[in-house]
Design a protein around this motif. Structure first.
Motif, PDB file in Angstrom:
ATOM      1  N   PHE A  99     -54.522  33.338  -0.851  1.00  0.00           N
ATOM      2  CA  PHE A  99     -55.095  34.540  -1.024  1.00  0.00           C
ATOM      3  C   PHE A  99     -56.188  34.709   0.127  1.00  0.00           C
ATOM      4  CE2 PHE A  99     -58.309  31.142  -1.764  1.00  0.00           C
ATOM      5  CZ  PHE A  99     -58.987  31.364  -0.782  1.00  0.00           C
ATOM      6  N   LYS A 100     -55.966  36.541   0.112  1.00  0.00           N
ATOM      7  CA  LYS A 100     -56.612  37.390   1.431  1.00  0.00           C
ATOM      8  C   LYS A 100     -58.219  36.801   1.437  1.00  0.00           C
ATOM      9  CE  LYS A 100     -56.747  41.438   3.981  1.00  0.00           C
ATOM     10  NZ  LYS A 100     -56.054  43.184   3.710  1.00  0.00           N
ATOM     11  N   LYS A 101     -59.257  36.356   2.768  1.00  0.00           N
ATOM     12  CA  LYS A 101     -59.965  36.521   3.220  1.00  0.00           C
ATOM     13  C   LYS A 101     -60.641  37.313   3.153  1.00  0.00           C
ATOM     14  CE  LYS A 101     -64.057  34.119   5.480  1.00  0.00           C
ATOM     15  NZ  LYS A 101     -64.106  33.266   6.346  1.00  0.00           N
ATOM     16  N   VAL A 102     -62.217  37.725   2.760  1.00  0.00           N
ATOM     17  CA  VAL A 102     -62.130  39.239   2.412  1.00  0.00           C
ATOM     18  C   VAL A 102     -63.887  39.418   2.621  1.00  0.00           C
ATOM     19  CG1 VAL A 102     -60.397  41.067   1.380  1.00  0.00           C
ATOM     20  CG2 VAL A 102     -62.419  39.737   0.508  1.00  0.00           C
ATOM     21  N   GLY A 103     -63.948  38.569   3.045  1.00  0.00           N
ATOM     22  CA  GLY A 103     -65.711  38.105   2.963  1.00  0.00           C
ATOM     23  C   GLY A 103     -66.331  36.864   3.046  1.00  0.00           C
ATOM     24  N   GLU A 104     -67.408  36.818   2.396  1.00  0.00           N
ATOM     25  CA  GLU A 104     -68.286  35.891   2.409  1.00  0.00           C
ATOM     26  C   GLU A 104     -69.323  36.255   1.111  1.00  0.00           C
ATOM     27  OE1 GLU A 104     -71.549  33.238   4.645  1.00  0.00           O
ATOM     28  OE2 GLU A 104     -69.713  32.837   5.525  1.00  0.00           O
ATOM     29  N   ILE A 112     -64.160  34.845   0.097  1.00  0.00           N
ATOM     30  CA  ILE A 112     -64.262  35.712  -1.043  1.00  0.00           C
ATOM     31  C   ILE A 112     -62.630  35.977  -1.081  1.00  0.00           C
ATOM     32  CG2 ILE A 112     -64.818  38.012  -1.822  1.00  0.00           C
ATOM     33  CD1 ILE A 112     -67.215  37.780  -1.223  1.00  0.00           C
ATOM     34  N   ALA A 113     -62.240  35.921  -2.128  1.00  0.00           N
ATOM     35  CA  ALA A 113     -60.599  36.122  -2.515  1.00  0.00           C
ATOM     36  C   ALA A 113     -60.300  36.912  -2.566  1.00  0.00           C
ATOM     37  CB  ALA A 113     -60.142  35.195  -2.814  1.00  0.00           C
ATOM     38  N   GLN A 114     -59.278  38.031  -2.251  1.00  0.00           N
ATOM     39  CA  GLN A 114     -58.736  39.201  -2.432  1.00  0.00           C
ATOM     40  C   GLN A 114     -57.456  39.383  -3.745  1.00  0.00           C
ATOM     41  OE1 GLN A 114     -56.884  42.432  -0.279  1.00  0.00           O
ATOM     42  NE2 GLN A 114     -56.055  43.170  -1.746  1.00  0.00           N
ATOM     43  N   ARG A 115     -57.697  39.049  -5.025  1.00  0.00           N
ATOM     44  CA  ARG A 115     -56.503  38.917  -6.071  1.00  0.00           C
ATOM     45  C   ARG A 115     -56.228  40.429  -6.428  1.00  0.00           C
ATOM     46  NH1 ARG A 115     -59.287  32.949  -7.884  1.00  0.00           N
ATOM     47  NH2 ARG A 115     -59.340  32.454  -6.017  1.00  0.00           N
ATOM     48  N   PHE A 123     -59.289  42.628  -7.430  1.00  0.00           N
ATOM     49  CA  PHE A 123     -60.565  42.331  -7.315  1.00  0.00           C
ATOM     50  C   PHE A 123     -60.814  41.456  -7.101  1.00  0.00           C
ATOM     51  CE2 PHE A 123     -58.512  39.365 -10.085  1.00  0.00           C
ATOM     52  CZ  PHE A 123     -59.665  38.177 -10.042  1.00  0.00           C
ATOM     53  N   TYR A 124     -61.968  41.610  -6.518  1.00  0.00           N
ATOM     54  CA  TYR A 124     -63.060  40.444  -5.633  1.00  0.00           C
ATOM     55  C   TYR A 124     -63.493  39.000  -5.929  1.00  0.00           C
ATOM     56  CZ  TYR A 124     -61.050  44.614  -2.361  1.00  0.00           C
ATOM     57  OH  TYR A 124     -60.179  45.762  -2.370  1.00  0.00           O
ATOM     58  N   GLY A 125     -63.083  37.775  -6.016  1.00  0.00           N
ATOM     59  CA  GLY A 125     -63.879  36.747  -6.817  1.00  0.00           C
ATOM     60  C   GLY A 125     -63.993  35.554  -5.736  1.00  0.00           C
ATOM     61  N   CYS A 126     -64.941  35.132  -6.012  1.00  0.00           N
ATOM     62  CA  CYS A 126     -64.910  33.747  -4.660  1.00  0.00           C
ATOM     63  C   CYS A 126     -64.047  32.346  -5.178  1.00  0.00           C
ATOM     64  CB  CYS A 126     -66.438  32.557  -5.675  1.00  0.00           C
ATOM     65  SG  CYS A 126     -66.827  31.929  -4.797  1.00  0.00           S
ATOM     66  N   SER A 127     -63.806  32.169  -3.611  1.00  0.00           N
ATOM     67  CA  SER A 127     -62.641  31.055  -3.577  1.00  0.00           C
ATOM     68  C   SER A 127     -63.204  29.602  -4.710  1.00  0.00           C
ATOM     69  CB  SER A 127     -62.316  30.696  -2.180  1.00  0.00           C
ATOM     70  OG  SER A 127     -62.905  30.417  -1.451  1.00  0.00           O
ATOM     71  N   GLY A 128     -64.538  30.004  -4.661  1.00  0.00           N
ATOM     72  CA  GLY A 128     -64.699  28.453  -5.264  1.00  0.00           C
ATOM     73  C   GLY A 128     -64.629  28.623  -7.302  1.00  0.00           C
ATOM     74  N   TYR A 129     -64.024  29.147  -7.603  1.00  0.00           N
ATOM     75  CA  TYR A 129     -64.131  29.721  -8.901  1.00  0.00           C
ATOM     76  C   TYR A 129     -62.912  28.370  -9.563  1.00  0.00           C
ATOM     77  CZ  TYR A 129     -62.864  31.132 -13.624  1.00  0.00           C
ATOM     78  OH  TYR A 129     -63.064  31.437 -14.662  1.00  0.00           O
ATOM     79  N   PRO A 130     -64.021  27.632 -10.298  1.00  0.00           N
ATOM     80  CA  PRO A 130     -64.705  27.800 -11.474  1.00  0.00           C
ATOM     81  C   PRO A 130     -66.204  27.307 -11.489  1.00  0.00           C
ATOM     82  CG  PRO A 130     -63.794  25.905 -12.236  1.00  0.00           C
ATOM     83  CD  PRO A 130     -62.704  26.441 -11.150  1.00  0.00           C
ATOM     84  N   GLU A 131     -66.639  26.859 -10.221  1.00  0.00           N
ATOM     85  CA  GLU A 131     -67.956  26.226 -10.131  1.00  0.00           C
ATOM     86  C   GLU A 131     -68.824  27.981  -9.542  1.00  0.00           C
ATOM     87  OE1 GLU A 131     -65.573  25.315  -7.545  1.00  0.00           O
ATOM     88  OE2 GLU A 131     -65.490  23.196  -9.649  1.00  0.00           O
ATOM     89  N   CYS A 132     -68.339  28.044  -9.210  1.00  0.00           N
ATOM     90  CA  CYS A 132     -69.123  30.199  -8.681  1.00  0.00           C
ATOM     91  C   CYS A 132     -67.925  30.692  -9.434  1.00  0.00           C
ATOM     92  CB  CYS A 132     -69.083  30.042  -7.071  1.00  0.00           C
ATOM     93  SG  CYS A 132     -70.346  31.606  -6.826  1.00  0.00           S
TER      94      CYS A 132
END
Length: 186
Positions: A99-104, A112-115, A123-132
């Motif tokens: 993923f492309k990192k776009v923030g924290e 935060i990953a661009q997916r 959309f933008y989601g936490c790279s720590g999914y499913p914990e976050c």
């Protein structure tokens, strides 16, 4: 591809491929020379003794990445699927998206990953999914809100881009720098 089918179709559903490109690869299960076939994911090798031998092999050439598998420690392969590029471990059969990192993440602090969704929307989601479980349709802004320190997003309004805080009512017009300068900052 092209195939031959029995003319007594509803009663008999026997089919055979007409064009068979024989490869030099030998089937590990029965010893026959494998045939090159075309499927919806591209070319693959299939055993000519189907249905007795159901051995198939992918013909895609995967690039070996520098990333190591967390489970077995072996190098991961770089592949591309319908949701974009991803890493695959041939040993453990584990897939990990690139993923492309776009923030924290405002919840846990991970990147935060661009997916892409199944329908193709970004959309933008936490790279720590499913914990976050943090998710946003709006582009995360690089810095937090100057007023309250909350999570800020970048929204389009016509031709303008507006920085908006998700906690307080802060809104400000965003003026982009030269795109070449922005890429160098990351």
């Amino acid at each position: 591809g092209k195939f031959l089918a029995c003319s007594n179709y509803p009663t008999c559903d026997n089919t055979r491929h007409t064009e068979e490109d024989i490869s030099d690869v030998v089937c590990e299960k029965c010893g026959a020379k494998m045939i090159i076939r075309r499927g919806k994911y591209g070319k693959y090798l299939a055993c000519p003794n189907y249905p007795d031998c159901k051995n198939i092999k992918s013909m895609r050439e995967d690039a070996v990445s520098e990333e190591l598998c967390e489970k077995c420690g072996k190098p991961m392969l770089l592949r591309e699927g319908r949701y974009g590029k991803y890493l695959h471990c041939a040993e453990c059969k584990i897939n990990r998206p690139i993923f492309k990192k776009v923030g924290e993440c405002p919840k846990c602090g991970k990147p935060i990953a661009q997916r892409r969704s199944k329908s193709g929307k970004t959309f933008y989601g936490c790279s720590g999914y499913p914990e976050c479980d943090f998710v946003s349709w709006d582009v995360p802004f690089k810095t937090p809100c100057p007023k309250c320190g909350g999570f800020a997003v970048l929204k389009k309004q016509g031709k303008d881009e507006i920085v908006t805080c998700t906690k307080c009512e802060y809104r400000a017009r965003f003026v982009r720098k030269n795109p070449a300068e922005e890429e160098g900052e990351e």
